[in-house]
Design an enzyme around this catalytic site. Sequence first.
Site, PDB file in Angstrom:
ATOM      1  CE  LYS A  82       2.318   0.002  -1.152  1.00  0.00           C
ATOM      2  NZ  LYS A  82       0.872  -0.284  -1.314  1.00  0.00           N
ATOM      3  CD  GLN A 126      -2.090   0.263   0.948  1.00  0.00           C
ATOM      4  OE1 GLN A 126      -1.223   0.723   0.220  1.00  0.00           O
ATOM      5  NE2 GLN A 126      -2.054  -1.002   1.366  1.00  0.00           N
ATOM      6  CG  ASP A 149      -1.475  -1.001  -6.435  1.00  0.00           C
ATOM      7  OD1 ASP A 149      -0.341  -1.247  -6.000  1.00  0.00           O
ATOM      8  OD2 ASP A 149      -2.317  -0.340  -5.811  1.00  0.00           O
TER       9      ASP A 149
END
Length: 327
Positions: A82, A126, A149
């Site tokens: 990412k 995460q 997200d």
Amino acid sequence: MGGKSTKFLNVVKQQFICRFNTSTIHWGNEAVLLDGIKTSREILNELKQEIQEWVEGGHRAPSLVAILVGNDPASETYVGKKMDAAQKVGIQSKTERFLDTINEEYLIERVTELNKNPDVDGILVQLPLPPNISEERVVNTVAPNKDVDGFHTENLGKLSKNMNTLVPCTAAAVIEIIKRYKIETFGKNVVVCGRSKNVGLPIASILHSDAKYDLQGMEATVTLCHRNTPPVDLEFYCKNADIIISATGVVGLIKAPMVKPGACVIDVGITRIQDENGRTKIVGDVEFNGVKQKVKYITPVPGGVGPMTVAMLMKNTFKAAKLRAMQ
């Protein structure tokens, strides 16, 4: 009619049947690969140009902060990919690392500080987090307009009501694949295997809607299956599906006899297994070698939805930056 004439007509009939079967149901023709690596590169190149123009127009570069708790190797790999993608497109990014012994309240305080920082556009936590920390509580601490997200309860609620929001990245990746490859959804039968709030449910919600994710008229007929769907019923639904999207993490769940010839199969599953030589490899939910001979479109694993998910995270970060600039 003479014997020779009858024989000739039978030969013609058989040739017609064979041609009809081949061209109509694609039986025996290897599927078109829905190449997530190639398509994600295209998206990242587009984003790089858009962000460059954004900055040249007087805006600061979008910024992304990743929070990584513990030292899980898979999480380290995902966050690294990412951050690499962010650098390629011109998004300023950094990773904040914490030991897995971190106190939940301290982590929430840090997320709250990032929420208040006007120079931060996107925050991603995460997952998974250590068992002593509530994932739901931490994720819902992230400000909805910085939740790149797309996991915040508010964003998921907006998605269900056809409102403009940040869409969960994996769900967005599946829809983007369908969009980029011009796979028809209007009135088609779609089976979604998996009902997680971050993947299966958002995918099903978008596909049955008439106006969502910048697409008009997806309007598919969606059947949502899950771990308690009896195998015989799952096979029945899949055999009647024009599109199958599997996101269960069950290796080999979708087999060739379950798939309608000419269908589209999108495999979201990612499972690490040991091969016969003891080496680790990544596989999906679909028995790829058998299914690819029968369907029209299929995603590989790896190289399908995974790279697209990273690309959609970058799109969400840029979208968050633009929304912030409008406030």
